[in-house]
Structures are given as structure tokens and as C-alpha cells.
Design a protein around this motif. Structure first.
Motif, PDB file in Angstrom:
ATOM      1  N   ILE A  17       0.838  -1.206   0.000  1.00 47.04           N
ATOM      2  CA  ILE A  17       0.000   0.000   0.000  1.00 47.04           C
ATOM      3  C   ILE A  17       0.873   1.256   0.000  1.00 47.04           C
ATOM      4  O   ILE A  17       0.522   2.261  -0.621  1.00 47.04           O
ATOM      5  CB  ILE A  17      -1.027  -0.003   1.165  1.00 47.04           C
ATOM      6  N   TYR A  21       0.638   4.031  -2.782  1.00 46.75           N
ATOM      7  CA  TYR A  21       0.422   5.446  -2.471  1.00 46.75           C
ATOM      8  C   TYR A  21       1.455   6.308  -3.208  1.00 46.75           C
ATOM      9  O   TYR A  21       1.087   7.295  -3.850  1.00 46.75           O
ATOM     10  CB  TYR A  21       0.498   5.680  -0.964  1.00 46.75           C
ATOM     11  N   ASP A  43      -7.905  15.025   2.897  1.00 41.48           N
ATOM     12  CA  ASP A  43      -8.689  14.151   3.774  1.00 41.48           C
ATOM     13  C   ASP A  43      -9.323  13.007   2.990  1.00 41.48           C
ATOM     14  O   ASP A  43      -9.290  11.847   3.409  1.00 41.48           O
ATOM     15  CB  ASP A  43      -9.780  14.948   4.493  1.00 41.48           C
ATOM     16  N   GLN A  46      -6.753  10.437   1.877  1.00 41.08           N
ATOM     17  CA  GLN A  46      -6.400   9.512   2.951  1.00 41.08           C
ATOM     18  C   GLN A  46      -7.454   8.405   3.081  1.00 41.08           C
ATOM     19  O   GLN A  46      -7.130   7.234   3.244  1.00 41.08           O
ATOM     20  CB  GLN A  46      -6.258  10.261   4.269  1.00 41.08           C
ATOM     21  N   VAL A  47      -8.713   8.778   2.983  1.00 40.22           N
ATOM     22  CA  VAL A  47      -9.791   7.789   3.070  1.00 40.22           C
ATOM     23  C   VAL A  47      -9.700   6.805   1.902  1.00 40.22           C
ATOM     24  O   VAL A  47      -9.908   5.597   2.081  1.00 40.22           O
ATOM     25  CB  VAL A  47     -11.174   8.503   3.096  1.00 40.22           C
ATOM     26  N   PHE A  49      -7.004   5.778   0.205  1.00 39.44           N
ATOM     27  CA  PHE A  49      -5.928   4.795   0.361  1.00 39.44           C
ATOM     28  C   PHE A  49      -6.135   3.906   1.583  1.00 39.44           C
ATOM     29  O   PHE A  49      -5.685   2.755   1.590  1.00 39.44           O
ATOM     30  CB  PHE A  49      -4.565   5.481   0.350  1.00 39.44           C
ATOM     31  N   THR A  50      -6.849   4.394   2.579  1.00 41.73           N
ATOM     32  CA  THR A  50      -7.200   3.532   3.701  1.00 41.73           C
ATOM     33  C   THR A  50      -8.141   2.431   3.227  1.00 41.73           C
ATOM     34  O   THR A  50      -7.977   1.259   3.574  1.00 41.73           O
ATOM     35  CB  THR A  50      -7.855   4.347   4.835  1.00 41.73           C
ATOM     36  N   GLU A  51      -9.101   2.812   2.405  1.00 36.78           N
ATOM     37  CA  GLU A  51     -10.017   1.800   1.869  1.00 36.78           C
ATOM     38  C   GLU A  51      -9.298   0.842   0.933  1.00 36.78           C
ATOM     39  O   GLU A  51      -9.566  -0.361   0.944  1.00 36.78           O
ATOM     40  CB  GLU A  51     -11.191   2.458   1.142  1.00 36.78           C
ATOM     41  N   TRP A  53      -6.254  -0.112   1.155  1.00 36.35           N
ATOM     42  CA  TRP A  53      -5.483  -1.002   2.031  1.00 36.35           C
ATOM     43  C   TRP A  53      -6.387  -2.065   2.648  1.00 36.35           C
ATOM     44  O   TRP A  53      -6.061  -3.241   2.659  1.00 36.35           O
ATOM     45  CB  TRP A  53      -4.799  -0.169   3.110  1.00 36.35           C
ATOM     46  N   ARG A  54      -7.573  -1.625   3.134  1.00 28.88           N
ATOM     47  CA  ARG A  54      -8.498  -2.565   3.781  1.00 28.88           C
ATOM     48  C   ARG A  54      -9.149  -3.537   2.801  1.00 28.88           C
ATOM     49  O   ARG A  54      -9.509  -4.651   3.162  1.00 28.88           O
ATOM     50  CB  ARG A  54      -9.587  -1.797   4.525  1.00 28.88           C
ATOM     51  N   SER A  55      -9.365  -3.091   1.571  1.00 28.70           N
ATOM     52  CA  SER A  55     -10.084  -3.952   0.620  1.00 28.70           C
ATOM     53  C   SER A  55      -9.199  -4.405  -0.532  1.00 28.70           C
ATOM     54  O   SER A  55      -9.702  -4.768  -1.595  1.00 28.70           O
ATOM     55  CB  SER A  55     -11.323  -3.221   0.099  1.00 28.70           C
ATOM     56  N   ARG A  76     -15.828   7.819  -2.573  1.00 28.77           N
ATOM     57  CA  ARG A  76     -15.553   8.512  -1.303  1.00 28.77           C
ATOM     58  C   ARG A  76     -15.782  10.018  -1.445  1.00 28.77           C
ATOM     59  O   ARG A  76     -16.205  10.676  -0.501  1.00 28.77           O
ATOM     60  CB  ARG A  76     -14.129   8.238  -0.837  1.00 28.77           C
TER      61      ARG A  76
END
Length: 174
Positions: A17, A21, A43, A46-47, A49-51, A53-55, A76
Motif C-alpha cells: 500500500i 500510495y 482528507d 487519505q480515506v 488509500f485507507t479503503e 489497504w483494507r479492501s 468517497r
């Protein structure tokens, strides 16, 4: 660290990830600038790349990684915009239109205030008829139809209201 970035991201490999990024954040950031206000881009980025990473396990390495990230970014961004309260301004805070020369005239503002106060002093039925005629730009027939009142009643309310306004606004009472 074998394989492509896409396959490592899909496999949930540590560090994938971060590489994702560094490789794709500039393009996703540019895409988000078209969708959300400038102050919110980082903001939402960030959401995104967080998603990602999680999915990452749902990503198909045979497909386009930038397209997948932009799909997440779009969703998003829409979520972000929907969650924001619409910017509203109280009606009382809205300025009246400027004068012919583009500036507000102190006397004009004072006159408007006097008229508003005088209208507020009228009985409701008279004020309503006058406001619909002058501010709503309706004819007396249209007012009568809208209020389901005979035309003669509207004419009487308007005439009485204007007579009373004349008295309230005359220089002797100010």
C-alpha cells in the motif's frame, strides 16, 4: 517482494500500500481536485488509500490499479459531499439588491426598513394582499385565486392596506 505491485496489493503484502500510495497518490489527488473542495482533497485522499489497504483483497490484479483507485476516489468524494451540511444563510442576513449605481444607499436602506416595519403593523390579510401584489408581482385576480377569496375582497384589503400604509409612512408619524 515477488510479482507486480497489483498482485502484491491483492495478496495483502506488507508495504504494497505504501508503494501504491507513492506511485498513484498524485494522480488520485489530481482527480479528487475535480470533485471536492480544495481544503478537503487530502482528507478524502487519505480515506481512499485507507479503503484500498483494507479492501486490497478484492482487487483483481488483472485489472487497472489506477482505475480501481479512481473508482474508490469517486465513491468517497460523493460520500464526502453528501455528508456535508449544505451552506445556508438565514434569510434575514441576505442583503437587499444594490441600487442602480451598484451601491446601497443609506436612505434607501432606511426607507426599506420603514416600509418593512409599516407592513408588519398591518393586519395579516392586508399585508398578505400587498406583499403578493408588490413582492410576488401578482395581479389582484391571481391573488384572489391563490387565496380562494373573492376579487372584491382582495381589492378592499389592498385599498385599506395601502391607505393604512400611507398613514404609517407619512412624514408626520416619523
Amino acid at each position: 517482494m515477488n510479482g507486480t505491485l497489483e498482485s502484491r496489493l491483492a495478496a495483502g503484502e506488507a508495504g504494497a500500500i505504501g508503494e501504491c500510495y507513492h506511485a498513484h497518490a498524485p494522480a488520485v489527488r489530481s482527480y479528487l481536485r475535480k470533485l471536492v473542495p480544495p481544503q478537503d482533497v487530502e482528507d478524502v485522499l487519505q480515506v481512499v488509500f485507507t479503503e484500498a489497504w483494507r479492501s486490497g483483497h478484492r482487487f483483481d490484479p488483472a485489472r487497472s490499479l489506477p482505475a480501481w483507485l479512481c473508482g474508490i476516489a469517486y465513491k468517497r468524494a460523493v460520500d464526502h459531499l453528501r455528508s456535508r451540511a449544505p451552506a445556508t444563510v438565514p434569510l434575514e442576513a441576505v442583503a437587499d439588491p444594490a441600487g442602480d449605481d451598484g451601491r446601497d444607499d443609506g436612505d434607501t436602506l432606511a426607507d426599506r426598513d420603514r416600509v418593512r416595519r409599516a407592513l408588519a403593523a398591518l393586519p395579516d390579510v392586508q399585508r398578505e394582499a400587498i406583499e403578493l401584489a408588490y413582492y410576488g408581482d401578482l395581479t389582484q385576480r391571481q391573488i384572489a385565486d391563490r387565496l380562494s377569496v373573492p376579487l372584491g375582497t382582495i381589492k378592499a384589503r389592498t385599498a385599506r392596506g395601502l391607505h393604512r400604509l400611507s398613514g404609517l409612512l407619512s412624514p408626520a408619524t416619523t
